[in-house]
Write a protein that holds these residues in place. Structure first.
Motif, short mmCIF file in Angstrom:
data_model
loop_
_atom_site.label_atom_id
_atom_site.label_comp_id
_atom_site.label_asym_id
_atom_site.label_seq_id
_atom_site.Cartn_x
_atom_site.Cartn_y
_atom_site.Cartn_z
N GLY A 203 0.75 -1.18 0.06
CA GLY A 203 0.13 0.08 0.01
C GLY A 203 1.00 1.13 -0.04
O GLY A 203 0.54 2.32 -0.58
N LEU A 204 1.86 1.31 0.87
CA LEU A 204 2.93 2.54 0.80
C LEU A 204 3.52 2.64 -0.59
O LEU A 204 3.81 3.75 -0.92
CB LEU A 204 3.91 2.41 1.96
N THR A 205 4.01 1.44 -0.88
CA THR A 205 4.81 1.62 -2.37
C THR A 205 3.74 2.14 -3.50
O THR A 205 4.34 2.82 -4.25
CB THR A 205 5.60 0.34 -2.74
N VAL A 206 2.63 1.48 -3.56
CA VAL A 206 1.58 1.78 -4.54
C VAL A 206 1.40 3.48 -4.50
O VAL A 206 0.95 4.10 -5.45
CB VAL A 206 0.23 0.86 -4.66
N ALA A 207 1.23 3.59 -3.12
CA ALA A 207 1.08 5.14 -3.01
C ALA A 207 1.77 6.16 -3.92
O ALA A 207 1.61 7.32 -4.37
CB ALA A 207 1.02 5.46 -1.57
N ASN A 208 3.10 5.78 -3.90
CA ASN A 208 4.17 6.58 -4.66
C ASN A 208 3.94 6.48 -6.42
O ASN A 208 4.51 7.15 -6.98
CB ASN A 208 5.61 6.23 -4.39
N LEU B 201 9.43 9.98 -10.87
CA LEU B 201 9.32 9.60 -9.40
C LEU B 201 8.30 8.37 -9.56
O LEU B 201 8.12 7.38 -8.77
CB LEU B 201 8.51 10.64 -8.54
N VAL B 202 7.41 8.29 -10.71
CA VAL B 202 6.59 7.04 -10.73
C VAL B 202 7.63 5.94 -10.93
O VAL B 202 7.34 4.85 -10.40
CB VAL B 202 5.42 7.49 -12.00
N LEU B 203 8.62 6.09 -11.65
CA LEU B 203 9.40 5.33 -12.25
C LEU B 203 10.05 4.58 -10.82
O LEU B 203 10.27 3.31 -10.49
CB LEU B 203 10.62 5.47 -13.11
N LEU C 207 7.47 2.45 -8.93
CA LEU C 207 7.20 1.18 -9.78
C LEU C 207 8.43 0.23 -9.23
O LEU C 207 8.26 -0.83 -8.87
CB LEU C 207 7.12 1.11 -11.15
N GLY C 208 9.74 0.78 -9.04
CA GLY C 208 10.74 0.02 -8.70
C GLY C 208 10.67 -0.28 -7.20
O GLY C 208 10.88 -1.54 -6.80
N MET C 209 9.77 0.69 -6.24
CA MET C 209 9.56 0.12 -4.97
C MET C 209 8.63 -0.91 -4.80
O MET C 209 8.68 -1.81 -4.03
CB MET C 209 9.05 1.54 -4.04
N VAL C 210 7.53 -0.90 -5.89
CA VAL C 210 6.56 -1.96 -5.59
C VAL C 210 7.30 -3.37 -6.13
O VAL C 210 7.09 -4.23 -5.37
CB VAL C 210 5.44 -1.78 -6.66
N ALA D 178 13.67 -0.26 -6.63
CA ALA D 178 13.65 -1.58 -6.49
C ALA D 178 14.54 -2.31 -4.93
O ALA D 178 14.23 -2.94 -4.20
CB ALA D 178 14.08 -2.46 -7.62
N LEU D 179 15.86 -1.80 -5.19
CA LEU D 179 17.04 -2.26 -4.34
C LEU D 179 16.55 -1.52 -3.03
O LEU D 179 16.66 -2.58 -1.93
CB LEU D 179 18.37 -2.12 -4.78
N GLY D 180 16.31 -0.60 -2.78
CA GLY D 180 16.04 0.04 -1.51
C GLY D 180 14.97 -0.48 -0.93
O GLY D 180 15.17 -0.81 0.45
N PHE D 181 13.78 -0.85 -1.65
CA PHE D 181 12.74 -1.45 -0.77
C PHE D 181 12.63 -2.77 -0.61
O PHE D 181 11.91 -3.49 0.25
CB PHE D 181 11.26 -0.97 -1.44
N ALA D 182 13.75 -3.60 -1.38
CA ALA D 182 13.83 -4.90 -1.10
C ALA D 182 14.37 -4.94 0.06
O ALA D 182 14.27 -6.30 0.89
CB ALA D 182 14.66 -5.52 -2.24
N THR D 183 14.88 -4.18 0.79
CA THR D 183 15.50 -4.17 1.86
C THR D 183 14.38 -4.22 3.29
O THR D 183 14.62 -4.66 4.30
CB THR D 183 16.74 -3.43 2.52
N VAL D 184 13.12 -3.57 2.84
CA VAL D 184 12.30 -3.27 4.02
C VAL D 184 11.53 -4.56 4.60
O VAL D 184 11.51 -4.70 5.66
CB VAL D 184 11.09 -2.31 3.39
N PRO D 185 11.05 -5.51 3.82
CA PRO D 185 10.36 -6.78 4.43
C PRO D 185 11.33 -7.34 5.37
O PRO D 185 11.16 -7.81 6.34
CB PRO D 185 9.78 -7.40 3.22
N PRO D 186 12.89 -7.58 4.80
CA PRO D 186 13.71 -8.38 5.66
C PRO D 186 14.07 -7.75 6.87
O PRO D 186 14.07 -8.36 7.99
CB PRO D 186 14.90 -8.65 4.78
N LEU D 187 14.30 -6.28 6.86
CA LEU D 187 14.78 -5.70 7.97
C LEU D 187 13.31 -5.49 9.01
O LEU D 187 13.71 -5.67 10.14
CB LEU D 187 14.98 -4.07 7.64
N GLN D 188 12.24 -5.48 8.46
CA GLN D 188 11.16 -5.50 9.56
C GLN D 188 10.90 -6.73 10.21
O GLN D 188 10.72 -6.83 11.47
CB GLN D 188 9.84 -5.10 8.82
N LYS D 189 11.07 -7.72 9.49
CA LYS D 189 11.07 -9.21 9.92
C LYS D 189 12.02 -9.43 10.88
O LYS D 189 11.80 -10.15 11.92
CB LYS D 189 10.97 -10.27 8.73
#
Length: 402
Positions: free
Chosen positions: A135-140, A241-243, A246-249, A300-311
């Motif tokens: 939801g946060l990534t799609v917002a961007n 910023l849309v690109l 999309l990388g974040m998603v 893409a690479l930045g947000f690939a770290t979010v789920p593992p760090l939160q977990k």
């Protein structure tokens, strides 16, 4: 994935939209209130500081009620803050509305991460967290561009009113779809605070600050970098910023899937690649196509770290994870503020608009070092006690009782 995750994702979409849409509406807000652009920028700074302070405050206040009820209260706070911003008669009231809305941010994602993880099997926890953060990534990708367009054509007040409406939908979804999970027995505030004595929790938060800070070192100054260095028109920044969004998603979804299989290897790879790509951005920023590709990769690479760090935080603070989880969300925003400040310093030093990319590369590389240290400490603590080869343990004499 259960439908309850959809309700959490809708709430996350609204929060992500209100956090970032203000950046595209600063000129309109500044003009309406008769303040300078730097003064209007306090709406961004105030929100970030509100997240950092609100994460522990709201989580502590919510320790005595169920997590579902706390999520509903947080969405209510979010709605009030955005409505206050929409009808603000003066700039001070607008700033207050931003701070009120921000207080819900950290605790919502922190508590929401715990709830999302409890809704699924243990091997799917990171994927469930990623689903909420979608939801946060799609917002961007959707919310921020549309909110900016609405604000520029119909007025910025309409944008904040619409965002408040998204909060109402999120609140209704949580009330309807999220189960009222029982609170863990025996968990009190002191148990939540005890998690911060765990060095692994602190290391994970430090990785969050440095790793995601690396992303925002570059993205904060993306507009002048793309217009002055790459040669894009001002109107193209929105689509760049849309690109990034999309990388974040993509990174969030991929990271959530892989983190359930190999969490630490994923962090090694994503942080290493992020550091390299940020360093290369100092070169690719001079070419329009290469710059667009690089921006997508950074997202893409930045947000690939979010789920593992939160977990990672949830796993290490498993006995009482709620406060630690919320504080890790605050760590993301602290990293954003730190990196934006450092990026501004190197630009002010006359090193050019691409200099923040080097700052980002150093921050991401530092996060990688912490990940290696964290894994080494974990292996050491899990290793069995060493046994000296060839030496039999000395038997204690058995006492004789008369």
């Amino acid at each position: 994935m259960p439908l309850a995750l959809l309700a959490l994702a809708i709430g996350a979409f609204g929060i992500g939209t209100t956090e970032f849409v203000i950046m595209g509406l600063l000129p309109e807000v500044a003009g309406d209130f008769g303040v300078s652009i730097p003064t209007a920028g306090l709406l961004v700074t105030g929100y970030a500081l509100g997240v950092v302070l609100g994460a522990p405050l709201m989580t502590v206040l919510g320790t005595r009620i169920s997590r579902k009820r706390m999520l509903m209260l947080l969405m209510g706070l979010f709605i009030v803050g955005n409505l206050l911003s929409a009808v603000a008669p003066v700039f001070g009231v607008m700033l207050a509305g931003r701070v009120v809305a921000s207080l819900a941010h950290g605790a919502f994602f922190g508590i929401g991460s715990v709830v999302a993880a409890e809704l699924v099997a243990p091997e799917k926890k990171a994927g469930a967290i990623a689903m909420m953060f979608t939801g946060l990534t799609v917002a961007n990708v959707v919310g921020v561009p549309l909110g900016t367009l609405v604000g520029q054509t119909l007025g910025w007040r309409i944008t904040f009113a619409v965002v408040a409406g998204l909060g109402v939908i999120g609140l209704a979804g949580i009330a309807k779809l999220v189960p009222d999970l029982p609170k863990p027995e025996g968990v009190r505030l002191r148990h939540e605070l005890a998690a911060f004595r765990n060095v692994q929790v602190l290391l994970a938060m430090a990785m969050t600050i440095l790793g995601f800070g690396g992303v925002f070192a570059a993205v904060t100054y993306l507009a002048p970098m793309m217009t002055d260095v790459a040669g894009y028109a001002d109107s193209s920044v929105t689509w760049l910023l849309v690109l990034f969004g999309l990388g974040m998603v993509a990174g969030n979804l991929i990271g959530g899937k892989l983190a359930d299989r190999a969490l630490m290897p994923l962090l090694y790879i994503s942080l290493s690649a992020l550091a390299v790509v940020l360093a290369l951005f100092t070169l690719t920023a001079h070419n329009k196509i290469a710059a667009a590709v690089t921006i997508t990769l950074i997202g893409a690479l930045g947000f690939a770290t979010v789920p593992p760090l939160q977990k990672r935080v949830l796993d290490q603070a498993s006995g009482a994870p709620t406060l630690a989880s919320a504080m890790n969300i605050g760590a993301f925003n602290l990293g954003n503020a730190l990196s934006a400040w450092l990026g501004g310093l190197v630009i002010s030093a006359g090193l050019g608009y691409t200099a923040p990319n080097w700052v980002g590369a150093v921050l991401a590389g530092s996060a990688l070092v912490l990940a290696v240290v964290s894994a080494a400490l974990e292996r050491r603590s899990a290793a069995p006690s060493p046994v000296v080869a060839g030496v039999a343990p000395v038997e204690q004499p058995t006492p004789v009782h008369h």
